[in-house]
Design a protein around this motif. Sequence first.
Motif, PDB file in Angstrom:
ATOM      1  N   VAL A 170       0.831  -1.208   0.000  1.00 33.37           N
ATOM      2  CA  VAL A 170       0.000   0.000   0.000  1.00 33.37           C
ATOM      3  C   VAL A 170       0.864   1.256   0.000  1.00 33.37           C
ATOM      4  O   VAL A 170       0.630   2.188  -0.787  1.00 33.37           O
ATOM      5  CB  VAL A 170      -0.948   0.006   1.221  1.00 33.37           C
ATOM      6  CG1 VAL A 170      -1.591   1.378   1.401  1.00 33.37           C
ATOM      7  CG2 VAL A 170      -2.023  -1.060   1.073  1.00 33.37           C
ATOM      8  N   PHE A 171       1.880   1.294   0.876  1.00 32.44           N
ATOM      9  CA  PHE A 171       2.744   2.481   0.933  1.00 32.44           C
ATOM     10  C   PHE A 171       3.574   2.627  -0.334  1.00 32.44           C
ATOM     11  O   PHE A 171       3.860   3.749  -0.772  1.00 32.44           O
ATOM     12  CB  PHE A 171       3.650   2.422   2.167  1.00 32.44           C
ATOM     13  CG  PHE A 171       2.951   2.767   3.449  1.00 32.44           C
ATOM     14  CD1 PHE A 171       2.262   3.952   3.581  1.00 32.44           C
ATOM     15  CD2 PHE A 171       2.979   1.900   4.534  1.00 32.44           C
ATOM     16  CE1 PHE A 171       1.601   4.281   4.760  1.00 32.44           C
ATOM     17  CE2 PHE A 171       2.322   2.217   5.723  1.00 32.44           C
ATOM     18  CZ  PHE A 171       1.638   3.411   5.825  1.00 32.44           C
ATOM     19  N   LEU A 174       1.150   4.146  -2.832  1.00 36.13           N
ATOM     20  CA  LEU A 174       0.884   5.557  -2.536  1.00 36.13           C
ATOM     21  C   LEU A 174       2.063   6.440  -2.933  1.00 36.13           C
ATOM     22  O   LEU A 174       1.881   7.516  -3.510  1.00 36.13           O
ATOM     23  CB  LEU A 174       0.579   5.727  -1.046  1.00 36.13           C
ATOM     24  CG  LEU A 174      -0.783   5.220  -0.565  1.00 36.13           C
ATOM     25  CD1 LEU A 174      -0.886   5.344   0.945  1.00 36.13           C
ATOM     26  CD2 LEU A 174      -1.915   5.980  -1.249  1.00 36.13           C
ATOM     27  N   SER A 175       3.275   5.969  -2.630  1.00 33.16           N
ATOM     28  CA  SER A 175       4.468   6.741  -2.980  1.00 33.16           C
ATOM     29  C   SER A 175       4.573   6.929  -4.490  1.00 33.16           C
ATOM     30  O   SER A 175       4.793   8.043  -4.983  1.00 33.16           O
ATOM     31  CB  SER A 175       5.712   6.033  -2.437  1.00 33.16           C
ATOM     32  OG  SER A 175       6.885   6.692  -2.854  1.00 33.16           O
ATOM     33  N   TRP A 177       2.153   6.575  -6.738  1.00 28.02           N
ATOM     34  CA  TRP A 177       0.986   7.309  -7.248  1.00 28.02           C
ATOM     35  C   TRP A 177       1.142   8.808  -7.012  1.00 28.02           C
ATOM     36  O   TRP A 177       0.815   9.623  -7.889  1.00 28.02           O
ATOM     37  CB  TRP A 177      -0.281   6.791  -6.577  1.00 28.02           C
ATOM     38  CG  TRP A 177      -1.525   7.491  -7.026  1.00 28.02           C
ATOM     39  CD1 TRP A 177      -2.217   7.284  -8.194  1.00 28.02           C
ATOM     40  CD2 TRP A 177      -2.232   8.526  -6.330  1.00 28.02           C
ATOM     41  NE1 TRP A 177      -3.305   8.122  -8.259  1.00 28.02           N
ATOM     42  CE2 TRP A 177      -3.348   8.899  -7.133  1.00 28.02           C
ATOM     43  CE3 TRP A 177      -2.041   9.159  -5.108  1.00 28.02           C
ATOM     44  CZ2 TRP A 177      -4.243   9.880  -6.734  1.00 28.02           C
ATOM     45  CZ3 TRP A 177      -2.941  10.139  -4.725  1.00 28.02           C
ATOM     46  CH2 TRP A 177      -4.020  10.492  -5.533  1.00 28.02           C
ATOM     47  N   LEU A 178       1.629   9.194  -5.840  1.00 31.43           N
ATOM     48  CA  LEU A 178       1.823  10.613  -5.536  1.00 31.43           C
ATOM     49  C   LEU A 178       2.853  11.237  -6.467  1.00 31.43           C
ATOM     50  O   LEU A 178       2.673  12.361  -6.949  1.00 31.43           O
ATOM     51  CB  LEU A 178       2.254  10.781  -4.075  1.00 31.43           C
ATOM     52  CG  LEU A 178       1.171  10.559  -3.021  1.00 31.43           C
ATOM     53  CD1 LEU A 178       1.789  10.515  -1.631  1.00 31.43           C
ATOM     54  CD2 LEU A 178       0.107  11.649  -3.092  1.00 31.43           C
ATOM     55  N   THR A 194       3.579   1.897 -11.554  1.00 32.87           N
ATOM     56  CA  THR A 194       2.820   2.259 -10.359  1.00 32.87           C
ATOM     57  C   THR A 194       1.941   1.112  -9.889  1.00 32.87           C
ATOM     58  O   THR A 194       1.748   0.913  -8.690  1.00 32.87           O
ATOM     59  CB  THR A 194       1.962   3.509 -10.640  1.00 32.87           C
ATOM     60  OG1 THR A 194       2.812   4.584 -11.038  1.00 32.87           O
ATOM     61  CG2 THR A 194       1.175   3.926  -9.408  1.00 32.87           C
ATOM     62  N   VAL A 224       6.328   8.191   1.513  1.00 38.06           N
ATOM     63  CA  VAL A 224       5.031   8.834   1.289  1.00 38.06           C
ATOM     64  C   VAL A 224       5.002  10.201   1.971  1.00 38.06           C
ATOM     65  O   VAL A 224       4.621  11.216   1.362  1.00 38.06           O
ATOM     66  CB  VAL A 224       3.875   7.951   1.813  1.00 38.06           C
ATOM     67  CG1 VAL A 224       2.558   8.725   1.813  1.00 38.06           C
ATOM     68  CG2 VAL A 224       3.737   6.687   0.966  1.00 38.06           C
TER      69      VAL A 224
END
Length: 267
Positions: A170-171, A174-175, A177-178, A194, A224
């Motif tokens: 998950v992290f 998120l990293s 994707w951001l 991604t 993140v």
Amino acid sequence: MFGIVGLAVLLTACGNQPITEHSTGLWDGVILLNFSRAIIWLAHVFGGYGMGIIVFTIIVRIIILPLMIFQTRSMRKTQEIQPQLKALQKKYSSRDQETMAKLREEQQKLYSEAGVNPVAGCLPMLVQLPIIWALYQAIWRTDVLKSGHFLWLQLGSRDPFLILPILAAVFTFLSSWLMMKGQPESNTMTTMMTVTTPVIIFITALSLPSALSLYWVITNAFQVGQTLVIQNPWKIQRERDEKERQQKQHERQVRKAVRRAKQSKRK
């Protein structure tokens, strides 16, 4: 990129024997041994090997944070001029030597005007890679770190509830994707990375000791937070929109000035 890959291969080949007081050599006997000692010392201070891993991982990430900031800023500058670079590549699409030389000349001119050094973004990575890999190997090759307990975990065994592999995935997502969201434009390769990288992280973490999965969770969670602070995609988008608005306003003012000038000549 060849340097980064070569360094990774070199460090991977340094060995996988447990780190002990009798370890020798620059990598095992100095770097990894001292990393291992630091984690164990922090474990005694904070009451457990799990906390030692967490605290030392955060400390290392904070130490290399200036390099990450420099790298992020260099990458952002490079991303901002990608549309112009693509336009140049389309304009000089012929493969003859003269056209390719002209393309390189125009690219260098664009890099200079934008204050971009294409190599600068890779240099911090070359420094970070051995540090991050040393932290990973220090945890992996220090047997005592796998003998402790942390929350529901036996650090030498896999997470029975799969919570750490899920959090690591998950992290990681998120990293990525951001960072992708902050780019001026995305491409198929970026989108695929991604999506697929978190899946690879999850599958790999399923078979790893919890000590290593814990390291992955902390380092990706830190990434993140770091991205939200120094490369916040929403802030970048607002700045980009404001810059575009100002550019359009300037173009309107120029067109108005040209019309007024033409009208004055007619009179």
